[in-house]
Design a protein around this motif. Structure first.
Motif, PDB file in Angstrom:
ATOM      1  N   ALA A   1       0.698  -0.896   0.557  1.00 58.95           N
ATOM      2  CA  ALA A   1      -0.074  -0.336   0.362  1.00 58.95           C
ATOM      3  C   ALA A   1       0.871   1.205   0.154  1.00 58.95           C
ATOM      4  O   ALA A   1       2.141   1.053  -0.010  1.00 58.95           O
ATOM      5  N   HIS A   2       0.173   2.659  -0.683  1.00 60.57           N
ATOM      6  CA  HIS A   2       0.809   3.452  -0.707  1.00 60.57           C
ATOM      7  C   HIS A   2       0.212   4.740   0.210  1.00 60.57           C
ATOM      8  O   HIS A   2      -1.348   4.660   0.434  1.00 60.57           O
ATOM      9  N   TYR A   3       0.819   5.152   1.484  1.00 63.21           N
ATOM     10  CA  TYR A   3       0.218   6.399   2.268  1.00 63.21           C
ATOM     11  C   TYR A   3       1.347   7.462   2.419  1.00 63.21           C
ATOM     12  O   TYR A   3       2.232   6.997   1.942  1.00 63.21           O
ATOM     13  N   LEU A   4       0.518   8.586   2.830  1.00 69.38           N
ATOM     14  CA  LEU A   4       1.496   9.877   2.623  1.00 69.38           C
ATOM     15  C   LEU A   4       0.500  10.221   3.890  1.00 69.38           C
ATOM     16  O   LEU A   4      -0.051  10.029   4.657  1.00 69.38           O
ATOM     17  N   LEU A   5       2.349  10.381   4.475  1.00 67.86           N
ATOM     18  CA  LEU A   5       2.719  11.126   6.394  1.00 67.86           C
ATOM     19  C   LEU A   5       2.690  11.489   6.461  1.00 67.86           C
ATOM     20  O   LEU A   5       3.754  12.335   5.919  1.00 67.86           O
ATOM     21  N   TYR A   6       2.011  12.651   6.960  1.00 65.95           N
ATOM     22  CA  TYR A   6       2.358  14.215   7.560  1.00 65.95           C
ATOM     23  C   TYR A   6       2.598  14.338   9.036  1.00 65.95           C
ATOM     24  O   TYR A   6       1.933  13.283   9.486  1.00 65.95           O
ATOM     25  N   VAL A   7       3.469  15.222   9.137  1.00 63.98           N
ATOM     26  CA  VAL A   7       3.965  14.990  10.435  1.00 63.98           C
ATOM     27  C   VAL A   7       4.586  16.092  10.250  1.00 63.98           C
ATOM     28  O   VAL A   7       4.634  17.306   9.902  1.00 63.98           O
ATOM     29  N   GLU A   8       3.674  17.177  11.548  1.00 67.34           N
ATOM     30  CA  GLU A   8       3.625  18.424  11.915  1.00 67.34           C
ATOM     31  C   GLU A   8       3.997  18.655  13.653  1.00 67.34           C
ATOM     32  O   GLU A   8       3.373  17.729  14.311  1.00 67.34           O
ATOM     33  N   VAL A   9       4.287  19.626  14.222  1.00 63.70           N
ATOM     34  CA  VAL A   9       4.860  20.036  15.266  1.00 63.70           C
ATOM     35  C   VAL A   9       4.359  21.190  15.154  1.00 63.70           C
ATOM     36  O   VAL A   9       3.943  22.257  14.711  1.00 63.70           O
ATOM     37  N   GLU A  10       2.917  21.520  15.751  1.00 71.21           N
ATOM     38  CA  GLU A  10       2.595  22.798  17.113  1.00 71.21           C
ATOM     39  C   GLU A  10       3.321  24.227  16.698  1.00 71.21           C
ATOM     40  O   GLU A  10       4.592  23.648  17.597  1.00 71.21           O
ATOM     41  N   GLN A  11       3.008  25.330  16.891  1.00 78.65           N
ATOM     42  CA  GLN A  11       3.842  26.305  17.331  1.00 78.65           C
ATOM     43  C   GLN A  11       4.011  26.491  18.490  1.00 78.65           C
ATOM     44  O   GLN A  11       4.838  26.939  18.992  1.00 78.65           O
ATOM     45  N   ASP A  12       3.351  25.936  19.105  1.00 76.18           N
ATOM     46  CA  ASP A  12       3.569  26.121  20.925  1.00 76.18           C
ATOM     47  C   ASP A  12       5.008  25.224  21.729  1.00 76.18           C
ATOM     48  O   ASP A  12       5.396  24.961  22.561  1.00 76.18           O
TER      49      ASP A  12
ATOM     50  N   ARG B   5      -0.695  12.545   9.985  1.00 74.67           N
ATOM     51  CA  ARG B   5      -1.782  11.819   9.665  1.00 74.67           C
ATOM     52  C   ARG B   5      -1.732  11.180   8.350  1.00 74.67           C
ATOM     53  O   ARG B   5      -0.265  11.418   7.799  1.00 74.67           O
ATOM     54  N   LEU B   6      -2.123   9.895   8.614  1.00 68.43           N
ATOM     55  CA  LEU B   6      -1.866   8.932   7.104  1.00 68.43           C
ATOM     56  C   LEU B   6      -2.425   8.719   6.495  1.00 68.43           C
ATOM     57  O   LEU B   6      -3.429   9.102   6.928  1.00 68.43           O
ATOM     58  N   GLU B   7      -2.952   9.096   5.351  1.00 65.80           N
ATOM     59  CA  GLU B   7      -3.832   9.174   4.368  1.00 65.80           C
ATOM     60  C   GLU B   7      -3.206   7.993   3.327  1.00 65.80           C
ATOM     61  O   GLU B   7      -1.983   8.457   3.106  1.00 65.80           O
ATOM     62  N   SER B   8      -4.427   7.048   2.740  1.00 70.00           N
ATOM     63  CA  SER B   8      -3.862   6.613   1.435  1.00 70.00           C
ATOM     64  C   SER B   8      -3.724   6.870   0.099  1.00 70.00           C
ATOM     65  O   SER B   8      -5.271   8.598   0.074  1.00 70.00           O
ATOM     66  N   VAL B   9      -3.038   6.635  -0.216  1.00 67.60           N
ATOM     67  CA  VAL B   9      -2.838   7.389  -1.708  1.00 67.60           C
ATOM     68  C   VAL B   9      -4.150   7.238  -2.757  1.00 67.60           C
ATOM     69  O   VAL B   9      -4.397   7.952  -3.806  1.00 67.60           O
ATOM     70  N   ALA B  10      -4.812   5.819  -2.255  1.00 71.84           N
ATOM     71  CA  ALA B  10      -5.681   5.917  -3.191  1.00 71.84           C
ATOM     72  C   ALA B  10      -7.260   6.433  -2.599  1.00 71.84           C
ATOM     73  O   ALA B  10      -8.507   5.924  -3.377  1.00 71.84           O
ATOM     74  N   GLY B  11      -7.399   6.974  -1.901  1.00 70.72           N
ATOM     75  CA  GLY B  11      -8.185   7.556  -1.083  1.00 70.72           C
ATOM     76  C   GLY B  11      -8.976   6.959  -0.373  1.00 70.72           C
ATOM     77  O   GLY B  11     -10.243   7.724   0.470  1.00 70.72           O
ATOM     78  N   ARG B  12      -9.093   5.407  -0.071  1.00 68.13           N
ATOM     79  CA  ARG B  12      -9.942   5.444   0.738  1.00 68.13           C
ATOM     80  C   ARG B  12      -9.427   5.607   1.998  1.00 68.13           C
ATOM     81  O   ARG B  12     -10.104   5.234   3.515  1.00 68.13           O
ATOM     82  N   ASP B  13      -8.549   5.444   2.467  1.00 65.33           N
ATOM     83  CA  ASP B  13      -8.350   5.765   4.580  1.00 65.33           C
ATOM     84  C   ASP B  13      -7.766   7.032   4.947  1.00 65.33           C
ATOM     85  O   ASP B  13      -7.080   7.328   4.239  1.00 65.33           O
ATOM     86  N   ALA B  14      -7.422   7.219   5.836  1.00 65.37           N
ATOM     87  CA  ALA B  14      -7.067   8.249   6.872  1.00 65.37           C
ATOM     88  C   ALA B  14      -6.931   8.541   7.974  1.00 65.37           C
ATOM     89  O   ALA B  14      -8.042   7.878   8.931  1.00 65.37           O
ATOM     90  N   PHE B  15      -6.040   8.765   8.469  1.00 65.50           N
ATOM     91  CA  PHE B  15      -6.149   8.589   9.979  1.00 65.50           C
ATOM     92  C   PHE B  15      -5.528   9.044  10.719  1.00 65.50           C
ATOM     93  O   PHE B  15      -4.034   9.795  10.030  1.00 65.50           O
ATOM     94  N   ASP B  16      -5.849   9.952  11.416  1.00 63.50           N
ATOM     95  CA  ASP B  16      -5.380  11.657  12.771  1.00 63.50           C
ATOM     96  C   ASP B  16      -5.282  10.889  13.996  1.00 63.50           C
ATOM     97  O   ASP B  16      -5.633  10.688  14.623  1.00 63.50           O
ATOM     98  N   VAL B  17      -3.720  11.352  14.078  1.00 67.98           N
ATOM     99  CA  VAL B  17      -3.262  11.504  15.760  1.00 67.98           C
ATOM    100  C   VAL B  17      -3.450  12.348  16.017  1.00 67.98           C
ATOM    101  O   VAL B  17      -1.588  13.015  15.265  1.00 67.98           O
TER     102      VAL B  17
END
Length: 177
Positions: free
Chosen positions: A6-17, A24-36
């Motif tokens: 499977a191919h996923y996009l993994l967005y990683v960020e740290v808030e300004q504070d 956020r893990l998001e399937s490139v196929a657009g089926r799945d998305a998972f936010d933590v």
């Protein structure tokens, strides 16, 4: 390494504070998305970004191809030039002629272990944050300050320069570049 299915996009960020991280893990196929996201006190922004990366990679339940999307330079440098060297040097690096432990080695080891299963794409994008706003006003564009002022023109808090002083300033500025 196991073949990635499977191919996923993994967005990683740290808030300004600098106390909260998010992935956020998001399937490139657009089926799945998972936010933590979570809050961790008393940690610096680099460790928080690394923690979000680790948690994102470890959240995948199968070998996958992962494209990391982040603005964090610490992650970019560590993945691009540090990880292989640190592993081969028993999680140490040379600093001023001495071998010292890698900062956040515990988390970098977890990244290294996760990369045995996942294929991490080397494309890491940079996103410039919009300038913060105050009291609900629209974001303002910053006017870039010129490197050199016109000859003889002074900043508001300076005395005007005579021709000789202006010439000396311009020569020094050119030497510095």
């Amino acid at each position: 390494m196991v073949a990635a299915s499977a191919h996923y996009l993994l967005y990683v960020e740290v808030e300004q504070d600098s106390t909260s991280w998010h992935f956020r893990l998001e399937s490139v196929a657009g089926r799945d998305a998972f936010d933590v996201s979570d809050v961790e006190h008393h940690l610096d922004a680099d460790r928080l970004a690394l923690l979000a990366l680790v948690r994102g990679l470890e959240a995948l339940d199968q070998a996958s191809r992962v494209t990391l999307v982040t603005s964090n330079a610490y992650l970019r440098r560590g993945l691009a030039v540090g990880l292989a060297d640190w592993r081969s040097n028993d999680w140490q690096w040379e600093r001023f002629g001495q071998m010292v432990p890698v900062t956040n080695a515990d988390l970098w080891r977890r990244v290294d272990r996760a990369l045995r299963f996942h294929n991490l794409d080397g494309r890491i994008w940079r996103f410039d944050a919009v300038e913060s706003t105050r009291s609900g006003q629209a974001p303002t564009k910053r006017t870039p300050r010129p490197k050199f002022l016109d000859r003889g023109r002074a900043l508001p808090h300076e005395e005007p320069l005579n021709d000789e002083e202006a010439a000396n300033r311009d020569e020094l500025a050119c030497e510095a570049v």
